[in-house]
Motif scaffolding. Structure first.
Motif, PDB file in Angstrom:
ATOM      1  N   ARG A 262      19.169 -97.901 -10.512  1.00  9.77           N
ATOM      2  CA  ARG A 262      17.881 -97.284 -10.798  1.00  9.77           C
ATOM      3  C   ARG A 262      16.963 -97.255  -9.587  1.00  9.77           C
ATOM      4  O   ARG A 262      16.081 -96.408  -9.474  1.00  9.77           O
ATOM      5  N   THR A 263      17.125 -98.221  -8.683  1.00  5.51           N
ATOM      6  CA  THR A 263      16.138 -98.360  -7.612  1.00  5.51           C
ATOM      7  C   THR A 263      16.712 -98.089  -6.224  1.00  5.51           C
ATOM      8  O   THR A 263      16.021 -98.250  -5.226  1.00  5.51           O
ATOM      9  N   LEU A 264      17.958 -97.652  -6.176  1.00  6.90           N
ATOM     10  CA  LEU A 264      18.622 -97.509  -4.880  1.00  6.90           C
ATOM     11  C   LEU A 264      17.899 -96.533  -3.944  1.00  6.90           C
ATOM     12  O   LEU A 264      17.952 -96.652  -2.728  1.00  6.90           O
ATOM     13  N   GLY A 265      17.200 -95.568  -4.536  1.00  5.24           N
ATOM     14  CA  GLY A 265      16.474 -94.584  -3.734  1.00  5.24           C
ATOM     15  C   GLY A 265      15.435 -95.214  -2.820  1.00  5.24           C
ATOM     16  O   GLY A 265      15.073 -94.646  -1.789  1.00  5.24           O
ATOM     17  N   VAL A 266      14.949 -96.382  -3.188  1.00  3.31           N
ATOM     18  CA  VAL A 266      13.962 -97.065  -2.351  1.00  3.31           C
ATOM     19  C   VAL A 266      14.603 -97.521  -1.040  1.00  3.31           C
ATOM     20  O   VAL A 266      13.957 -97.624  -0.010  1.00  3.31           O
TER      21      VAL A 266
END
Ligand SMILES: Nc1ncnc2c1ncn2[C@@H]1O[C@H](COP(=O)(O)OP(=O)(O)O)[C@@H](O)[C@H]1O
Ligand SMILES: [Mg+2]
Lengths: 288, 460
Positions: A262-266
């Motif tokens: 869910r947060t890999l884009g960060v």
């Protein structure tokens, strides 16, 4: 008079302004100051090169003077230039003859000092940061070499200005091109690599107040695994910090596959890297 | 040895190892020694590095030599040496129980992050297990220690300990494995350093340095690179490509405007009373070359093809077009694997070996057949704007070299080169026919990243 008493002193005082060193960093900072030599720092983006210069300034109550390098940077932006508009005004308003006018317009008050000259003329403690040196054109290196060799600048109309107090000089480079041998020889050299997970965890704990040690540990361990994937743009300390902030905001307790997905884009900014990592780490719901 | 002797010996060894240490830099290091508390070895190491190592790829050579010239236990403040072990022959031969006792301690240690204890254990283990009687007298071997401690076999147990009794797979396990592996790597480094220290005590530092120092990554023979080397090499290719690209863009920009356009200059000057204030230039002829690469993708030289293609693709802005053909004993165009969005050369290399049509019969390189297939199916690909690049070791497994086909390919091309990753002294040995091919196309030795970078820089 030197700023730091020992590498250990450098470590403690940089730590006090939230910059966590390792023996390599602390020693290089101490030596650059003690030997009065510029410190050239290379390493991947986002490992704390620029931040180190700022931290040295903060730790020693010095002013930070920054020369940001870019393509096309020239002497008039780096060193000094004459304020010709003010000079013109003076000539137009002038009642004096040409000779007086000429003497008058090449005076202090018409000189625009740029970062290099400013840093050399200061009597107060100063950190001069020459940031991203590799972005400047090769000719700028010649100028830097000249200025950093004897810390003096000659202005034909005014004479030679010598530093009464040498600034602490930091040059940074992301090594997009090789800097000249001559410049390198003039400097002490520090390569800052990605930190060990232990040090990175401590950085996260200092810079992201409120994060639990367990989560910080998971973040830096996972980031280390991502760095090993040979991505286009490996995540840096800045990304670890962003990730930690994000997880804190989401009130995540645990960095499991679900949460990573869910947060890999960060952490990863390239689509290709994202795909690659999702596949290698076996993350749910992203496909490969 | 006095500190001064040690200093000069170390600096000399660095130069010998390929670091361009100038006189002034040597003096910087010496000055550093006068302002530092020499008691701390890591500080000393960092100081020498700051003064003498101005290029990151030189760091491994530096560290190896530092360990030899400033071994642990030389400076007075270091923990006192454990009583010097009796040489191998007079101590009872280490037995399995001995090794098991060490492994128990190691298991505990690998769960903590205690560098000093890890190093102490490594040194003790070297004293216990490394000694052996060789043909030329007693000696020391790091391998023997590795065999006795065998840390690999501890991994599963350690993972369970870290992960709460389970092996869950996934990211958690991957992270834990990395952590432990990193500690094992450090253990091995300490073992190796201590074995070298003991060897150096007996045989002299210079002799040990001779075999211990490996060339910096950019000078490593690509063909002989170990798996770990390959990782290091890949890490170097990207920045190398970036540096090349930057340099080429600068070069192009420097010569950006073409020849003076006289008529347009005069016409423009009419608006300024006939004084040509601005000059007009013809647009520079966009003569970007097209790059056609033929690479031997057989296992023995695939890593070389990989790096060359990484560079070629990193520089693709400099070419009008890049087409890639791969072969083993037959040939296929593989450009499509490289032209995927987000194209990743590593991924493309993996896919092309799996998916492209490169093997007909034997799976041994057959340059001749590959050239014939190329001429037959892709002959028109090569024209006057083409730079042709062939990559391979010219080991043709005693097949027909098909010189006529090669001639047909080379003749229309603007430029043609063959890069051979083998050292020149090995050419024409065994089934290599480099000399034969070399009469029809310039064949260049290209063994390491330095040579490769130099070549590609001139090509683009
Ligand atoms: N040693 C460190 N201690 C604390 N924070 C750090 C450290 N190194 C890097 N950081 C953090 O990482 C961020 C990126 O560092 P920066 O200096 O901008 O990277 P660089 O100049 O190397 O590209 C900094 O803003 C800081 O928050
Ligand atoms: Mg920066």
């Amino acid at each position: 008079m030197t700023m730091f008493a020992s590498p250990e002193d450098a470590r403690t005082r940089l730590g006090a302004v939230d910059y966590l060193t390792d023996p390599g960093i602390a020693t290089a900072v101490f030596l650059a100051d003690a030997l009065g030599k510029p410190l050239l720092i290379e390493g991947p983006a986002g490992v704390g090169k620029t931040e180190l210069a700022k931290a040295v300034a903060a730790a020693t109550s010095s002013a930070l003077i920054r020369l940001q390098c870019y393509e096309g940077l020239d002497e008039s932006r780096a060193l000094y230039e004459w304020d010709y508009r003010k000079q013109l005004l003076r000539i137009q308003a002038g009642v004096d003859g040409w000779d007086e006018a000429r003497a008058g317009i090449f005076a202090e008050e018409f000189l625009l000092a740029r970062p290099l000259l400013t840093a050399i003329r200061r009597d107060e403690p100063t950190v001069l940061l020459i940031d991203e040196t590799d972005k400047a054109d090769v000719e700028v290196e010649g100028l830097l070499l000249e200025v950093l060799s004897d810390f003096q600048v000659t202005i034909p109309e005014l004479g030679t200005i010598t530093a009464s107090r040498r600034p602490f000089v930091v040059l940074t480079s992301n090594a997009t091109r090789e800097l000249s041998e001559a410049l390198k020889r003039r400097c002490l050299y520090l390569y800052i690599d990605y930190p060990t997970p232990e040090r990175e965890r401590d950085i996260v704990l200092t810079r992201v107040p409120g994060i639990r040690a367990h989560l910080a540990e998971q973040v830096v361990r996972t980031v280390a695994s991502l760095r090993a994937l040979e991505l286009k743009k490996a995540p840096s300390i800045a990304e670890s910090l962003d990730w930690a902030h994000t997880l804190l905001a989401l009130e995540a307790d645990d960095l499991d596959e679900e949460t990573i997905a869910r947060t890999l884009g960060v952490v990863l900014k390239h689509v290709a890297d994202h795909t690659r990592a999702a596949k290698e780490l076996g993350l749910p719901g992203l496909g490969g | 040895m006095s500190l001064l002797d040690r200093h000069t010996g170390f600096v000399r060894a660095l130069r010998h190892g390929g670091l361009p240490v100038s006189l002034a830099e040597g003096l910087d290091a010496a000055r550093a020694l006068t302002v530092l508390d020499l008691a701390d070895r890591e500080t000393l190491r960092a100081a020498y590095a700051a003064a003498l190592v101005k290029r990151h790829t030189h760091r491994p050579v530096f560290d190896t030599l530092f360990e030899l010239w400033f071994p642990l236990g030389v400076s007075p403040e270091e923990a006192p040496e454990p009583p010097e072990e009796t040489p191998a022959e007079s101590a009872p031969a280490p037995d399995a129980a001995d090794a098991e006792a060490f492994r128990d301690r190691l298991r505990e240690l690998l769960l903590t992050d205690d560098e000093i204890a890890l190093r102490a254990l490594a040194r003790e283990a070297v004293g216990r297990f490394a000694g052996f009687e060789g043909a030329s007298g007693s000696s020391w071997s790091a391998q023997l220690v590795g065999r006795a401690l065998d840390p690999k076999t501890l991994m599963a147990g350690l993972l369970r300990a870290v992960l709460g009794g389970r092996l869950p797979g996934g990211v958690a396990e991957r992270n834990a494995r990395r952590m432990i592996q990193a500690r094992v790597d450090r253990l091995n480094a300490h073992i190796l350093a201590d074995v070298r220290r003991r060897l150096a005590e007996e045989r002299g530092i210079e002799r040990v340095a001779e075999t211990a120092v490996r060339p910096a990554v950019e000078n490593l023979d690509i063909l002989r690179a170990s798996r770990a080397d390959l990782v290091a090499l890949r890490r170097e290719v990207q920045p190398l490509a970036q540096r090349l690209a930057t340099r080429l863009t600068i070069r192009q920009r420097a010569g950006r405007s073409g020849r003076l356009d006289f008529r347009r200059t005069v016409r423009a000057s009419l608006s300024t009373g006939g004084v040509p204030l601005t000059t007009r230039h013809r647009p520079r002829r966009p003569h970007k070359p097209e790059l056609v690469v033929l690479c031997d993708a057989s296992e023995s030289v695939a890593s070389f093809a990989h790096f060359t293609l990484l560079l070629a693709y990193a520089l693709r802005e400099q070419f009008a077009r890049v087409r890639v053909f791969a072969f083993i004993d037959t040939l296929d165009e593989v450009t499509r694997f490289f032209e995927r969005p987000g194209g990743d050369v590593g991924e493309a290399m993996r896919r092309l070996t799996a998916e492209a049509n490169l093997v007909r019969l034997s799976g041994h390189s057959d340059y001749g057949h590959a050239f014939k297939v190329f001429v037959e199916h892709y002959g028109d690909v090569i024209g006057p704007k083409t730079s042709l690049l062939i990559l391979g070791d010219a080991r043709n497994n005693y097949q027909d070299p098909a010189l006529a086909a090669l001639e047909t390919m080379v003749a229309p091309a603007r430029h043609a080169w063959w890069l051979n990753p083998e050292p020149e002294r090995d050419w024409d040995t065994g089934d290599s026919i480099a000399g034969v091919y070399g009469r029809h196309i310039p064949l260049i030795e290209c063994r390491n990243l330095t040579q490769l970078g130099r070549f590609v820089g001139e090509l683009a």
